[in-house]
Design an enzyme around this catalytic site. Structure first.
Site, PDB file in Angstrom:
ATOM      1  N   SER A  52     -30.791   3.210 -26.927  1.00  0.00           N
ATOM      2  CA  SER A  52     -31.727   2.351 -26.213  1.00  0.00           C
ATOM      3  C   SER A  52     -31.127   1.831 -24.894  1.00  0.00           C
ATOM      4  O   SER A  52     -31.704   2.026 -23.814  1.00  0.00           O
ATOM      5  CB  SER A  52     -32.137   1.185 -27.128  1.00  0.00           C
ATOM      6  OG  SER A  52     -32.950   0.316 -26.435  1.00  0.00           O
ATOM      7  N   GLU A  67       1.302   3.877   1.978  1.00  0.00           N
ATOM      8  CA  GLU A  67       2.055   4.262   3.178  1.00  0.00           C
ATOM      9  C   GLU A  67       3.333   3.431   3.297  1.00  0.00           C
ATOM     10  O   GLU A  67       4.409   3.941   3.608  1.00  0.00           O
ATOM     11  CB  GLU A  67       1.247   4.012   4.466  1.00  0.00           C
ATOM     12  CG  GLU A  67      -0.154   4.560   4.513  1.00  0.00           C
ATOM     13  CD  GLU A  67      -1.196   3.656   3.867  1.00  0.00           C
ATOM     14  OE1 GLU A  67      -0.908   3.106   2.786  1.00  0.00           O
ATOM     15  OE2 GLU A  67      -2.285   3.503   4.437  1.00  0.00           O
ATOM     16  N   CYS A  98      -1.807  -1.591   7.373  1.00  0.00           N
ATOM     17  CA  CYS A  98      -0.938  -0.414   7.260  1.00  0.00           C
ATOM     18  C   CYS A  98      -0.910   0.367   8.567  1.00  0.00           C
ATOM     19  O   CYS A  98       0.094   0.996   8.891  1.00  0.00           O
ATOM     20  CB  CYS A  98      -1.425   0.493   6.139  1.00  0.00           C
ATOM     21  SG  CYS A  98      -1.156  -0.243   4.547  1.00  0.00           S
ATOM     22  N   HIS A 107       0.832  -1.193   0.000  1.00  0.00           N
ATOM     23  CA  HIS A 107       0.000   0.000   0.000  1.00  0.00           C
ATOM     24  C   HIS A 107       0.881   1.264   0.000  1.00  0.00           C
ATOM     25  O   HIS A 107       2.092   1.184   0.230  1.00  0.00           O
ATOM     26  CB  HIS A 107      -0.952  -0.023   1.188  1.00  0.00           C
ATOM     27  CG  HIS A 107      -2.006  -1.098   1.058  1.00  0.00           C
ATOM     28  ND1 HIS A 107      -2.998  -1.292   1.977  1.00  0.00           N
ATOM     29  CD2 HIS A 107      -2.200  -2.042   0.097  1.00  0.00           C
ATOM     30  CE1 HIS A 107      -3.779  -2.291   1.586  1.00  0.00           C
ATOM     31  NE2 HIS A 107      -3.295  -2.777   0.451  1.00  0.00           N
ATOM     32  N   SER A 111     -31.364  -9.551 -26.216  1.00  0.00           N
ATOM     33  CA  SER A 111     -32.430 -10.417 -25.699  1.00  0.00           C
ATOM     34  C   SER A 111     -32.344 -11.851 -26.226  1.00  0.00           C
ATOM     35  O   SER A 111     -32.500 -12.799 -25.467  1.00  0.00           O
ATOM     36  CB  SER A 111     -33.798  -9.823 -26.030  1.00  0.00           C
ATOM     37  OG  SER A 111     -33.872  -8.532 -25.506  1.00  0.00           O
TER      38      SER A 111
HETATM   39  N1  LIG Z   1     -21.856   7.775 -31.476  1.00  0.00           N
HETATM   40  C1  LIG Z   1     -21.761   6.909 -30.497  1.00  0.00           C
HETATM   41  O1  LIG Z   1     -21.126   7.165 -29.468  1.00  0.00           O
HETATM   42  C2  LIG Z   1     -22.420   5.571 -30.631  1.00  0.00           C
HETATM   43  C3  LIG Z   1     -22.090   4.556 -29.728  1.00  0.00           C
HETATM   44  C4  LIG Z   1     -22.730   3.337 -29.843  1.00  0.00           C
HETATM   45  C5  LIG Z   1     -23.676   3.150 -30.840  1.00  0.00           C
HETATM   46  N2  LIG Z   1     -23.940   4.148 -31.697  1.00  0.00           N
HETATM   47  C6  LIG Z   1     -24.954   3.963 -32.758  1.00  0.00           C
HETATM   48  O2  LIG Z   1     -26.187   3.698 -32.146  1.00  0.00           O
HETATM   49  C7  LIG Z   1     -26.989   2.946 -33.054  1.00  0.00           C
HETATM   50  C8  LIG Z   1     -27.659   1.811 -32.308  1.00  0.00           C
HETATM   51  O3  LIG Z   1     -28.536   2.336 -31.347  1.00  0.00           O
HETATM   52  P1  LIG Z   1     -29.476   1.370 -30.518  1.00  0.00           P
HETATM   53  O4  LIG Z   1     -30.244   2.206 -29.559  1.00  0.00           O
HETATM   54  O5  LIG Z   1     -30.231   0.490 -31.438  1.00  0.00           O
HETATM   55  O6  LIG Z   1     -28.365   0.457 -29.858  1.00  0.00           O
HETATM   56  P2  LIG Z   1     -28.050  -0.223 -28.464  1.00  0.00           P
HETATM   57  O7  LIG Z   1     -28.556   0.584 -27.337  1.00  0.00           O
HETATM   58  O8  LIG Z   1     -26.607  -0.516 -28.495  1.00  0.00           O
HETATM   59  O9  LIG Z   1     -28.855  -1.587 -28.553  1.00  0.00           O
HETATM   60  C9  LIG Z   1     -30.222  -1.575 -28.327  1.00  0.00           C
HETATM   61  C10 LIG Z   1     -30.777  -2.957 -28.354  1.00  0.00           C
HETATM   62  O10 LIG Z   1     -30.243  -3.711 -27.305  1.00  0.00           O
HETATM   63  C11 LIG Z   1     -31.213  -4.676 -26.891  1.00  0.00           C
HETATM   64  N3  LIG Z   1     -31.377  -4.662 -25.447  1.00  0.00           N
HETATM   65  C12 LIG Z   1     -31.332  -5.765 -24.683  1.00  0.00           C
HETATM   66  N4  LIG Z   1     -31.502  -5.444 -23.396  1.00  0.00           N
HETATM   67  C13 LIG Z   1     -31.674  -4.111 -23.350  1.00  0.00           C
HETATM   68  C14 LIG Z   1     -31.905  -3.223 -22.276  1.00  0.00           C
HETATM   69  N5  LIG Z   1     -31.939  -3.640 -21.023  1.00  0.00           N
HETATM   70  N6  LIG Z   1     -32.094  -1.928 -22.564  1.00  0.00           N
HETATM   71  C15 LIG Z   1     -32.024  -1.485 -23.828  1.00  0.00           C
HETATM   72  N7  LIG Z   1     -31.794  -2.290 -24.896  1.00  0.00           N
HETATM   73  C16 LIG Z   1     -31.608  -3.605 -24.654  1.00  0.00           C
HETATM   74  C17 LIG Z   1     -32.494  -4.313 -27.581  1.00  0.00           C
HETATM   75  O11 LIG Z   1     -32.679  -5.241 -28.616  1.00  0.00           O
HETATM   76  P3  LIG Z   1     -33.392  -6.653 -28.294  1.00  0.00           P
HETATM   77  O12 LIG Z   1     -34.627  -6.320 -27.507  1.00  0.00           O
HETATM   78  O13 LIG Z   1     -33.621  -7.205 -29.631  1.00  0.00           O
HETATM   79  O14 LIG Z   1     -32.408  -7.407 -27.505  1.00  0.00           O
HETATM   80  C18 LIG Z   1     -32.254  -2.954 -28.164  1.00  0.00           C
HETATM   81  O15 LIG Z   1     -32.923  -2.723 -29.367  1.00  0.00           O
HETATM   82  C19 LIG Z   1     -26.064   2.442 -34.142  1.00  0.00           C
HETATM   83  O16 LIG Z   1     -26.324   3.146 -35.323  1.00  0.00           O
HETATM   84  C20 LIG Z   1     -24.695   2.767 -33.625  1.00  0.00           C
HETATM   85  O17 LIG Z   1     -23.788   3.076 -34.658  1.00  0.00           O
HETATM   86  C21 LIG Z   1     -23.353   5.341 -31.624  1.00  0.00           C
END
Ligand SMILES: NC(=O)c1ccc[n+]([C@@H]2O[C@H](COP(=O)([O-])OP(=O)(O)OC[C@H]3O[C@@H](n4cnc5c(N)ncnc54)[C@H](OP(=O)(O)O)[C@@H]3O)[C@@H](O)[C@H]2O)c1
Length: 370
Positions: free
Chosen positions: A303, A58, A89, A56, A226
């Protein structure tokens, strides 16, 4: 020339800077820094906790100082009082003969929580607690979260355009941010224990989610999907399993078992969680806490990011804002989910840092909770 500090705060600030060197190397332990000075606050020795299982802060500082009789010890966190991977420590500090010990903050861990301080005082040492306590507390926020809430400290990272989009309406997002910002993201990845993304991002971007170049630690990559079907057997995540573990969290009753069996045969771990978005992220946080994941990075679309936000599970935001505009009603913004009904009156962040990152702006801040 020997360095002389002006006051207690200056010595402790130096200890905080030393402690920060351990971030990424010491988890699930807290980063800790220590400075030894004489009565005139001349620097005698310094040390920090350098790696998990190692001595650690110290003890490292005492080893450098040699004779510590009558000197003063400044340490960012209360010295531990229990036998863990190393001896307590607090005992080493008593044995070293310090006249005074100055502590940044108390150790929140149930097995310490003031007992280290009590040991020092019982040995007749003058102990002052709380010098630069805000900085000392900030250093150990992820450790505190794991100790007290048994879940990781959650960092949410996104790159967005000036008009607040993380991708175009077709889902195209590579690259919104510039080279410097992407290098910062790789550095962030290199100090995480886990990185989570969603099925949508896997389908759109086929990410690898490793730190390149490698950092202090290798994060478990986690996909929340999912059915499990979004993770293809010949995609980058599966291909890179030899470099970093892959955990796929599916939803109870929705899992495509024949596909997840094939993923498991390629080395992925499959875990079935609740079939509800908010319950699923809570389940994941608890599960990762059980695995001592101290820092978790979300690199997902709106999402999954929205589910974490709605569940109150985002602690720190890293946002890169690029001088680009894409427009489009259907182009996603960083946080989906339910969101808030009203804009907050005050800033929702503490320890805010805005910085230029190449052509982008980099925002880093901690979410304030009442
Ligand atoms: N610019 C950036 O920093 C950045 C970073 C990452 C992604 N992106 C872009 O974001 C876009 C994708 O967005 P998105 O909203 O579809 O992607 P996401 O949030 O990565 O994935 C969403 C999917 O994950 C599944 N999922 C399973 N458990 C979930 C939960 N607890 N909460 C939410 N979703 C859950 C769902 O599909 P199921 O229900 O089918 O499982 C849902 O449709 C892409 O175009 C990507 O290029 C951009």
């Amino acid at each position: 020339m020997q360095h002389r500090f002006e006051n207690d705060e200056e010595v402790m600030q130096h200890a905080v800077t030393l402690a920060a060197r351990g971030v990424g190397y010491v988890e699930p332990n807290p980063p800790v820094g220590a400075v030894i000075v004489d009565a005139e606050r001349n620097l005698i020795a310094e040390g920090w906790h350098q790696n998990f299982g190692g001595p650690h802060a110290e003890v490292n500082a005492i080893a450098v100082a040699g004779d510590t009789e009558g000197l003063e010890l400044f340490v960012t966190l209360e010295p531990c009082s229990h036998h863990g991977k190393t001896p307590p420590c607090a005992e080493a500090v008593v044995k070293a003969g310090f006249s005074r010990v100055v502590i940044g903050c108390q150790d929140p861990a149930g097995h310490v929580d003031g007992t280290g301080i009590a040991k020092l005082r019982a040995a007749g040492i003058t102990v002052d607690v709380g010098v630069c306590s805000q900085d000392a507390e900030a250093l150990i926020a992820p450790f505190r979260m794991l100790m007290l809430n048994r879940r990781p400290w959650v960092h949410a990272k996104w790159a967005m355009t000036l008009d607040g989009k993380i991708c175009t309406q077709t889902g195209h997002s590579q690259w919104i941010s510039g080279k410097e910002s992407r290098a910062t993201v790789h550095q962030l990845r290199g100090r995480m224990d886990a990185i989570v993304t969603g099925a949508g991002t896997v389908r759109a971007d086929d990410p690898t989610l490793t730190a390149r170049p490698p950092g202090a630690r290798v994060a478990i990559r986690v996909v929340v999907d999912s059915t499990g079907r979004s993770v293809s057997l010949d995609g980058n995540l599966v291909r890179s399993i030899p470099e970093a573990p892959l955990l796929i969290v599916t939803a109870d009753g929705q899992t495509d078992h024949s596909h997840t069996k094939a993923l498991a045969a390629h080395g992925a771990e499959i875990l079935e969680g609740p079939n509800d978005y908010i319950a699923a992220v809570r389940f994941l946080a608890v599960e990762l806490g059980k695995r001592n994941v101290t820092n978790l990075l979300i690199e997902a679309g709106s999402s999954l990011m929205g589910s974490f936000s709605d569940a109150g599970l985002i602690d720190e935001v890293h946002a890169f804002i690029a001088p680009k505009i894409v427009g489009g009603d259907l182009a996603k913004s960083p946080l989906g989910g339910s969101g808030l009904d009203q804009v907050a009156a005050e800033s929702q962040f503490s320890l805010v840092d805005w910085r230029q990152s190449g052509e982008d702006m980099y925002f880093c801040g901690r979410v304030m909770r009442s």
